[in-house]
Design a protein around this motif. Structure first.
Motif, PDB file in Angstrom:
ATOM      1  N   LEU A 124       0.722  -1.243   0.121  1.00 59.46           N
ATOM      2  CA  LEU A 124       0.016   0.112  -0.017  1.00 59.46           C
ATOM      3  C   LEU A 124       0.870   1.208   0.035  1.00 59.46           C
ATOM      4  O   LEU A 124       0.780   2.213  -0.809  1.00 59.46           O
ATOM      5  N   GLY A 130       2.078   7.788   3.123  1.00 57.07           N
ATOM      6  CA  GLY A 130       2.243   6.861   4.317  1.00 57.07           C
ATOM      7  C   GLY A 130       0.779   6.861   5.068  1.00 57.07           C
ATOM      8  O   GLY A 130      -0.048   6.286   4.861  1.00 57.07           O
ATOM      9  N   PHE A 231      -9.583   1.179  -1.573  1.00 53.73           N
ATOM     10  CA  PHE A 231      -9.321   1.391  -0.458  1.00 53.73           C
ATOM     11  C   PHE A 231     -10.153   0.717   0.740  1.00 53.73           C
ATOM     12  O   PHE A 231      -9.394   0.589   1.873  1.00 53.73           O
TER      13      PHE A 231
HETATM   14  N1  COS Z   1     -13.286   0.403   6.691  1.00 52.72           N
HETATM   15  C1  COS Z   1     -13.992   0.393   5.577  1.00 52.72           C
HETATM   16  N2  COS Z   1     -14.139   1.689   5.051  1.00 52.72           N
HETATM   17  C2  COS Z   1     -13.282   2.639   5.356  1.00 52.72           C
HETATM   18  C3  COS Z   1     -12.506   2.377   6.664  1.00 52.72           C
HETATM   19  C4  COS Z   1     -12.468   1.386   7.109  1.00 52.72           C
HETATM   20  N3  COS Z   1     -11.791   1.063   8.321  1.00 52.72           N
HETATM   21  N4  COS Z   1     -11.900   3.469   6.815  1.00 52.72           N
HETATM   22  C5  COS Z   1     -12.179   4.408   5.865  1.00 52.72           C
HETATM   23  N5  COS Z   1     -12.951   3.902   4.742  1.00 52.72           N
HETATM   24  C6  COS Z   1     -13.789   4.468   3.951  1.00 52.72           C
HETATM   25  C7  COS Z   1     -14.411   5.499   4.396  1.00 52.72           C
HETATM   26  O1  COS Z   1     -15.724   5.467   4.694  1.00 52.72           O
HETATM   27  C8  COS Z   1     -14.344   6.524   3.006  1.00 52.72           C
HETATM   28  O2  COS Z   1     -15.443   6.023   2.211  1.00 52.72           O
HETATM   29  P1  COS Z   1     -16.179   6.986   1.374  1.00 52.72           P
HETATM   30  O3  COS Z   1     -15.318   7.617   0.496  1.00 52.72           O
HETATM   31  O4  COS Z   1     -17.195   5.958   0.672  1.00 52.72           O
HETATM   32  O5  COS Z   1     -17.109   8.016   2.429  1.00 52.72           O
HETATM   33  C9  COS Z   1     -13.096   6.218   2.172  1.00 52.72           C
HETATM   34  O6  COS Z   1     -12.703   4.798   2.831  1.00 52.72           O
HETATM   35  C10 COS Z   1     -11.997   7.294   2.757  1.00 52.72           C
HETATM   36  O7  COS Z   1     -11.911   7.406   4.175  1.00 52.72           O
HETATM   37  P2  COS Z   1     -11.343   8.796   4.866  1.00 52.72           P
HETATM   38  O8  COS Z   1     -12.053   9.943   4.301  1.00 52.72           O
HETATM   39  O9  COS Z   1     -11.585   8.526   6.466  1.00 52.72           O
HETATM   40  O10 COS Z   1     -10.036   8.742   4.246  1.00 52.72           O
HETATM   41  P3  COS Z   1      -8.522   9.428   4.641  1.00 52.72           P
HETATM   42  O11 COS Z   1      -7.910   9.684   3.443  1.00 52.72           O
HETATM   43  O12 COS Z   1      -9.022  10.628   5.662  1.00 52.72           O
HETATM   44  O13 COS Z   1      -7.789   8.301   5.462  1.00 52.72           O
HETATM   45  C11 COS Z   1      -7.039   7.087   7.470  1.00 52.72           C
HETATM   46  C12 COS Z   1      -7.923   8.330   7.092  1.00 52.72           C
HETATM   47  C13 COS Z   1      -6.858   7.299   8.963  1.00 52.72           C
HETATM   48  C14 COS Z   1      -8.261   6.099   7.428  1.00 52.72           C
HETATM   49  C15 COS Z   1      -6.099   6.321   6.669  1.00 52.72           C
HETATM   50  O14 COS Z   1      -5.219   7.288   5.987  1.00 52.72           O
HETATM   51  C16 COS Z   1      -5.292   5.444   7.323  1.00 52.72           C
HETATM   52  O15 COS Z   1      -5.491   4.358   7.922  1.00 52.72           O
HETATM   53  N6  COS Z   1      -3.724   5.638   7.340  1.00 52.72           N
HETATM   54  C17 COS Z   1      -2.891   4.810   7.680  1.00 52.72           C
HETATM   55  C18 COS Z   1      -2.771   3.900   6.675  1.00 52.72           C
HETATM   56  C19 COS Z   1      -1.866   2.865   7.233  1.00 52.72           C
HETATM   57  O16 COS Z   1      -2.089   2.245   8.199  1.00 52.72           O
HETATM   58  N7  COS Z   1      -0.605   2.401   6.716  1.00 52.72           N
HETATM   59  C20 COS Z   1       0.069   1.507   6.692  1.00 52.72           C
HETATM   60  C21 COS Z   1       0.273   0.802   5.507  1.00 52.72           C
HETATM   61  S1  COS Z   1       0.309  -0.975   5.671  1.00 52.72           S
HETATM   62  S2  COS Z   1       1.891  -1.388   6.674  1.00 52.72           S
END
Ligand code: COS
Length: 382
Positions: A124, A130, A231
């Motif tokens: 990812l 990140g 996503f």
């Molecule tokens: N389950 C299902 N859907 C999810 C979700 C979850 N846990 N989290 C977010 N979504 C969906 C949201 O509902 C949204 O959908 P819609 O566009 O239909 O409304 C979409 O995904 C985007 O979500 P959001 O607006 O919250 O996204 P952001 O860009 O603000 O992302 C977070 C914020 C914190 C969720 C994200 O960027 C994150 O988890 N970052 C860390 C990533 C990570 O763990 N990286 C490590 C890589 S693997 S080692």
């Protein structure tokens, strides 16, 4: 404390502990110093059926759940986080197929994952994506019967060693997170290469590389779920795997705590073993309490996931953030209890402290976990 494990869960714990103590502890320092991938250990774990734990029986696995996986991860982490990261990242990479794959995809890939024949990695993260996972730039363009992938993934655990990669790429650049899709890419596909192996502070037995896609063509059947679902696949994957990172925090904390107690009983200062001093006892008391609280939360969240709960986002973030902060705190204090000896490479706690740091960073930094928990609270109470 008794966590009321079933006989089978206790057997899994004992088996993972035996492998950890007999096969991992004797070589962990060497693996760390030489930055050597634990291939032989992975083979032994495969023979012990540990790779099949979380794969359904119909696809050749043991059909167990998150709790069993967490128990195994914890025991491996008590010995070496480099090894447990390799094992846990395999589960992370498998979740997109397990949770969203078609029956054909499951039949094709899961049996080899269950047997440990093929290791998996999850792709990812990118240089500019990140915490902001939706900022990925890797693209996948449908051309005839193939998707053509272009872009570079960064810091991918099991990079180069895994045979199967689950990759998140944009099929529609204009749609933000809704333009992302998930794919299966096999090692050896033309146009898919690896960058150099990264040199890390800790978890040095694990492999971390870039994944480079240059006009890499994959069959269109390798799309997981539907275009635009990438996503959600990624987020649900992380929801299912973050408890396991918590289990890593519990395991490394337990390992460091045991080393600190053993040392404190032997080390004599002012005519007494240092464990007799209240200052040391208070540190050990806090460490022991932290570990029980983290384990209780990780197991509770794993059981919640295994109950089939639909939304586990907040709970898995809680397990990850709490237990990995505990992992960092306890390993740091284990070094402190052991003083100068703790800082020396002769003892394992300096490695444990270096290793523990990554747990607060990967699979979403602990700041991001707090955002995720905060967003869930806000949503519920708005
Ligand atoms: N389950 C299902 N859907 C999810 C979700 C979850 N846990 N989290 C977010 N979504 C969906 C949201 O509902 C949204 O959908 P819609 O566009 O239909 O409304 C979409 O995904 C985007 O979500 P959001 O607006 O919250 O996204 P952001 O860009 O603000 O992302 C977070 C914020 C914190 C969720 C994200 O960027 C994150 O988890 N970052 C860390 C990533 C990570 O763990 N990286 C490590 C890589 S693997 S080692």
């Amino acid at each position: 404390m008794d966590y009321f494990l079933t006989e089978e869960q206790a057997m899994i714990r004992d088996l993972a502990r035996q492998i950890a103590e007999e096969k991992i502890v004797p070589v962990r320092r060497e693996l760390d110093e030489k930055e050597e991938f634990p291939r032989e250990i992975m083979k032994m774990m495969a023979q012990a059926d540990l790779f099949g734990l979380f794969i359904p029986e119909e696809y050749g696995g043991l059909g167990k759940g998150s709790l069993e996986l967490c128990i195994a991860v914890e025991e491996l982490s008590r010995a070496c986080l480099g090894v447990s990261t390799t094992y846990a990242a395999n589960a992370l990479g498998s979740y997109p197929i397990l949770l969203f794959g078609s029956d054909e995809q499951k039949k094709k890939y899961l049996p080899d994952i269950a047997s440990g024949k093929r290791l998996v990695a999850f792709g990812l993260t990118e240089a500019n994506a990140g915490s902001d996972a939706a900022g990925i730039q890797t693209t996948a363009k449908l051309t005839g019967n193939e998707y053509v992938l272009n872009g570079t993934k960064q810091w991918i655990t099991n990079g180069g060693e895994a045979e199967v990669y689950t990759i998140i790429a944009l099929t529609d650049k204009t749609k933000g997170p809704r333009g992302a899709s998930a794919f299966i890419v096999e090692k050896g596909t033309k146009g898919f290469t690896f960058g150099k192996k990264e040199e890390k502070m800790g978890i040095r037995a694990s492999s971390t590389t870039e994944l480079i896609f240059e006009n890499c063509r994959i069959p269109k059947e390798n799309l997981i779920a539907k275009e635009g679902m990438g996503f959600v696949v990624a987020m649900k994957t992380l929801d299912n795997s973050r408890g396991g990172v918590g289990a890593q925090g519990v395991g490394v904390a337990q390992g460091a705590f045991e080393e600190a107690v053993k040392f404190a009983k032997q080390r004599v200062q002012f005519g007494h073993p240092v464990i007799s001093f209240q200052a040391v006892q208070h540190m050990l008391a806090d460490m022991a309490t932290d570990i029980e609280a983290a384990r209780a939360l990780v197991y509770a969240v794993a059981r919640f996931i295994d109950s089939g709960a639909k939304d586990v986002t907040k709970e898995s973030a809680m397990a990850k953030v709490f237990a990995t902060d505990v992992g960092m705190r306890v390993t740091t204090n284990a070094v402190q209890v052991m003083g100068g000896s703790g800082y020396m490479r002769e003892y394992p706690v300096e490695k444990m402290m270096r290793d523990a740091k990554i747990l607060q960073i990967y699979e979403g930094t602990n700041q991001i976990q707090r955002n995720v928990i905060g967003q869930a609270i806000t949503k519920k109470h708005k």
